[in-house]
Design an enzyme around this catalytic site. Structure first.
Site, PDB file in Angstrom:
ATOM      1  CD  GLN A  45      40.703  43.417  31.429  1.00  0.00           C
ATOM      2  OE1 GLN A  45      39.796  43.436  32.256  1.00  0.00           O
ATOM      3  NE2 GLN A  45      41.567  42.427  31.381  1.00  0.00           N
ATOM      4  CG  PHE A  85      40.991  43.947  38.731  1.00  0.00           C
ATOM      5  CD1 PHE A  85      42.348  43.988  38.995  1.00  0.00           C
ATOM      6  CD2 PHE A  85      40.199  44.990  39.174  1.00  0.00           C
ATOM      7  CE1 PHE A  85      42.904  45.036  39.705  1.00  0.00           C
ATOM      8  CE2 PHE A  85      40.749  46.052  39.884  1.00  0.00           C
ATOM      9  CZ  PHE A  85      42.096  46.075  40.153  1.00  0.00           C
ATOM     10  CD  GLU A  90      39.594  38.332  28.543  1.00  0.00           C
ATOM     11  OE1 GLU A  90      39.875  37.489  27.669  1.00  0.00           O
ATOM     12  OE2 GLU A  90      39.918  38.198  29.741  1.00  0.00           O
ATOM     13  NE  ARG A 138      44.636  30.387  32.327  1.00  0.00           N
ATOM     14  CZ  ARG A 138      45.933  30.470  32.066  1.00  0.00           C
ATOM     15  NH1 ARG A 138      46.817  30.157  33.006  1.00  0.00           N
ATOM     16  NH2 ARG A 138      46.362  30.828  30.878  1.00  0.00           N
ATOM     17  NE  ARG A 163      46.140  40.480  39.725  1.00  0.00           N
ATOM     18  CZ  ARG A 163      46.567  41.596  40.318  1.00  0.00           C
ATOM     19  NH1 ARG A 163      45.726  42.318  41.056  1.00  0.00           N
ATOM     20  NH2 ARG A 163      47.820  41.994  40.183  1.00  0.00           N
ATOM     21  CG  PHE A 208      40.891  33.275  32.544  1.00  0.00           C
ATOM     22  CD1 PHE A 208      40.058  34.301  32.148  1.00  0.00           C
ATOM     23  CD2 PHE A 208      40.924  32.128  31.781  1.00  0.00           C
ATOM     24  CE1 PHE A 208      39.275  34.181  31.004  1.00  0.00           C
ATOM     25  CE2 PHE A 208      40.136  31.994  30.640  1.00  0.00           C
ATOM     26  CZ  PHE A 208      39.317  33.024  30.251  1.00  0.00           C
ATOM     27  CB  THR A 228      43.774  28.009  27.724  1.00  0.00           C
ATOM     28  OG1 THR A 228      42.614  28.842  27.860  1.00  0.00           O
ATOM     29  CG2 THR A 228      44.467  27.915  29.071  1.00  0.00           C
ATOM     30  CB  ALA A 247      46.228  35.124  29.453  1.00  0.00           C
ATOM     31  CD  GLU A 278      45.702  36.069  34.723  1.00  0.00           C
ATOM     32  OE1 GLU A 278      44.477  35.912  34.673  1.00  0.00           O
ATOM     33  OE2 GLU A 278      46.483  35.584  33.880  1.00  0.00           O
TER      34      GLU A 278
END
Length: 796
Positions: free
Chosen positions: A238, A269, A273, A351, A383, A385, A483, A552, A753
């Protein structure tokens, strides 16, 4: 509990009738928007197939394992620690090296660059060194002629470890003050004083488990050495830019020497990342030593044992409220199980803090977040996060308050919403300016028949001694933006060729969510050409540099806008050219339906492009976008971390068997806010998929580590994701009709998400059923497996 046949719900809406009645069509999409509703657009706003759908159905879509291997390619397999914690005295690969076909053992001594990964916290070794931090930690690779030889030989490697006692739970870590990052505290008002004067008080503790990503395509990387110390990396990731950075860092090279390409992933998902970077680094180190291409693909068991999951959380809370259920004060401790290294645990836990309010105003609140270090896999993005781990705690509190007062939980939720009595500022000081919570929830309660069904369920339960039903309506308010503010930027390239065909390349990655399909529609509309004129190509760090992760929920927001700006520059070049030909202003030139129109002449798109090229007009451009308005202080956690909020709500009805604890989701009604949809079929698919994945997290997907740190649920035989039989018989999705109030691309809102958290209604409905069975819903943890439901029913 036999489910009736699944029926698609079709309904229509008069545009003047207010909030929506329209939902799923027989083709799986909302009524297509007209060109007028899309501001003249003809590609965006229309339900259309995913750009790779036909190739995927035919088995012709290329994933990394489908790429023809270069002659001389070798295959690697990881050598994994057999214990969770200990002092590493040595690794002996001699038995593995004696296996025919094995070429080498690759370990820490073979790393030409930094022996720590280029992760944010710089706290994770490339290969285990000095200590072993979790069971499954990779200490090196075995490289062989074929993958099965490599895997078999890797099991022969001997570890010399002085075993130490592992820390497995966040509670154990918290007691030892063992953290990967310092604790964070966010307060507003005086929570302790508010609790003291509140008419009613409750306190509780519970846990919510992690979740395995279970992508269909496992983690994989294929690294090819090029000339002059340059490298080509195929990575199922990702975040190609981060893989580029990690590989160059480990090889001791500049970023420009490494190119990372990703055409598509078979699911991500969040699991790809950061953690796709590990495989690329490992394979690159092996390729560097052996000067041959190296492929590394984890099998499912190794993937489970090596890679991180959704962060499990443990909570303790004290809440005060009045006779209406109105919150007076809240003290909340959140213990995040981060695993052995930081990875993305900081922003995930942040988050969770940002979403601990969900839809509700918290006046006097104190939130304490602890980022606990344990001897397990380093947990990572998933997903939502951290959002789901924040939302679930406040929704649980709302349910507990309602049962304490003996009122409907929906009334408690409505009484605490943002916007009531002008309460519209979050605990982190962001104003909720686009609030549609009350009308959306009220509309869903009406269209789903929530009140009537709640009464019918109570009557059913009164006469049903074994099967008990429950129902819940829960909302979602989810902030859209990274964020980490610096990641809210994107670039894109749009090329128009002399035959009129268009190619777009952007920094986002396609993992099945339809990003390339949406971006192509945006570009097609900007240029006024048919959708099939536009081709989206593979993500490639040599085309768009420094791209942020596709995460995100910002893939379309960022990359779609950047592509739109690139296409707009090309269109403006062509408009100026045509204006000069016809003697009109450039603003009078229209691009519609494959034609370029002025008051004097209508030309085909292709003829204009050909003439422009002949006159040396630039037919390509780059585009760049940075999200406006966002800012916040990372030290105090105050400010505006999000550009806007996406909203939604779900009504879920469930049934439980009080003798076995088994449960079933019977009915789901969803009303969700995607702004003005760019592709309703894809958006509805994302809502359905997100909900079902969230349902799995909260019902069946249980991760179990034993006291020695061994993950016992490491395969499909022991870890249950939702299957077709788990899909509710009644599954109705409606889209809220209002466009995004912020200036987002085509008036759309992110959809990746936010729908995941709609599934919290499943957990709350199960707790309602347990309560109606006379059990103890306040004692129930997630996931609500059959064992967990039975324990709660029995009051244990």
């Amino acid at each position: 509990m036999n489910a009736p046949d699944l029926k698609l719900v079709v309904s229509k809406r008069d545009p003047a009738a207010g909030p929506p009645q329209g939902g799923i069509s027989p083709l799986g999409g909302q009524r297509p928007a007209s060109a007028a509703e899309c501001g003249g657009a003809t590609a965006a706003g229309v339900s259309r197939f995913h750009e790779s759908a036909k190739a995927q159905v035919a088995g012709a879509a290329t994933y990394i394992d489908d790429i023809p291997e270069v002659r001389g390619t070798l295959h690697a397999a990881p050598v994994c620690s057999p214990v969770a914690h200990g002092v590493l005295k040595g690794i002996d690969p001699s038995a593995a090296l004696a296996v025919p076909g094995v070429h080498a053992f690759i370990g820490a001594d073979d790393i030409p660059g930094d022996k720590l990964l280029a992760a944010f916290a710089h706290d994770e070794p490339v290969f285990a060194q000095g200590t072993v931090q979790f069971l499954g930690q990779v200490g090196g690779l075995i490289v062989a002629d074929d993958v099965m030889t490599a895997r078999r030989a890797a099991r022969l490697v001997k570890w010399d470890i002085e075993v130490l006692e592992p820390v497995i739970t966040p509670q154990q870590a918290h007691a030892k003050q063992s953290y990967v990052l310092p604790p964070v505290h966010v307060t507003r008002g005086d929570a302790a004083a508010a609790l003291q004067r509140a008419p009613h008080r409750l306190e509780g503790a519970f846990e919510v488990g992690g979740q395995e990503h279970f992508y269909l395509e496992g983690q994989i990387a294929y690294v090819l050495p090029l000339e002059q110390q340059q490298w080509w990396v195929y990575s199922s990731t990702q975040h190609p830019g981060e893989v580029q950075h990690w590989v160059s860092h480990a090889l001791g090279l500049a970023n420009h020497a490494v190119t990372v390409e990703c055409r598509r992933m078979g699911g991500g998902f969040g699991g790809k990342e950061t953690q796709a970077g590990h495989l690329a680094v490992w394979a690159a180190i092996a390729a560097n030593k052996l000067r041959r291409p190296v492929k590394l693909r984890l099998d499912r068991d190794d993937d489970f044992m090596i890679t991180g999951k959704r962060h499990p959380f443990a909570y303790r809370y004290r809440v005060g409220f009045d006779d209406r259920g109105h919150l007076c004060g809240l003290e909340l401790d959140m213990l995040a199980n981060c695993g052995f290294s930081a990875d993305l645990s900081g922003p995930v836990a942040d988050r969770a803090i940002f979403h601990a309010d969900n839809a509700y105003f918290l006046e006097d609140v104190a939130i304490h977040s602890y980022r606990c270090k344990t001897n397990t896999q380093s947990h990572t993005a998933y997903r939502g996060f951290g959002g789901p781990q924040g939302v679930i705690v406040i929704e649980r509190i709302m349910g507990d308050i309602a049962r304490h007062l003996g009122v409907d939980a929906l009334d408690v939720r409505l009484a605490n919403l943002y916007g009531i009595e002008d309460r519209n500022v979050t605990h982190y000081q962001m104003a909720v300016e686009d609030n549609i919570l009350e009308p959306l929830m009220t509309q869903l309660a009406l269209t789903s028949g929530y009140r009537e069904r709640a009464e019918q369920i109570a009557q059913w339960n009164a006469s049903s001694p074994v099967i008990k039903r429950g129902i819940s309506l829960t909302p979602v308010k989810f902030g859209i933006s990274f964020t980490a503010t610096l990641f809210n930027q994107a670039g894109a390239l749009v090329h128009v060729y002399t035959d009129g065909s268009v190619q777009v390349n952007h920094g986002g990655t396609e993992m099945g969510q339809g990003l390339n399909t949406k971006v192509a529609a945006i570009v097609a509309d900007e240029l006024g050409v048919p959708f099939d004129k536009v081709l989206s190509t593979a993500s490639d760090t040599s085309k768009v540099p420094n791209a942020s992760a596709t995460a995100a929920s910002s893939g379309t927001d960022l990359n779609g806008r950047a592509a739109q700006f690139a296409a707009r520059q090309v269109r403006q070049n062509l408009a100026a050219f045509v204006a000069g030909l016809d003697g009109v202003g450039a603003g009078a030139v229209r691009f519609e339906g494959g034609q370029v129109i002025t008051e004097k002449q209508t030309r085909t798109w292709e003829s204009v492009v050909g003439a422009a090229y002949a006159n040396r007009i630039q037919l390509w451009s780059d585009g760049f976008y940075r999200t406006p308005k966002i800012h916040y202080d990372k030290t105090t956690m105050l400010g505006r971390p999000f550009y806007y909020f996406a909203y939604g709500a779900a009504v879920t009805e469930v049934a439980i068997d009080t003798l076995t604890g088994e449960s079933r989701v019977l009915k789901v009604d969803i009303l969700h806010d995607v702004g003005r949809s760019i592709n309703p079929a894809i958006d509805i698919g994302q809502i359905e998929g997100g909900f079902v994945q969230g349902m799995g997290w909260l019902t069946t997907e249980q991760l179990v580590w034993n006291a020695k740190g061994y993950l016992q649920t490491h395969a499909p035989s022991t870890y249950k994701i939702p299957a077709t039989g788990d899909i509710p018989a009644h599954f109705k999705v409606d889209l809220w009709p209002e466009p995004n109030r912020e200036d987002n691309v085509h008036g759309s809102k992110a959809v990746g998400e936010p729908p995941f958290m709609l599934a919290i209604s499943v957990f709350e409905a199960l707790r309602d059923a347990v309560a109606q069975a006379g059990g103890r819903p306040e004692a129930m943890n997630a996931p609500a497996t059959a064992e967990e439901v039975l324990r709660a029913v029995q009051g244990l």
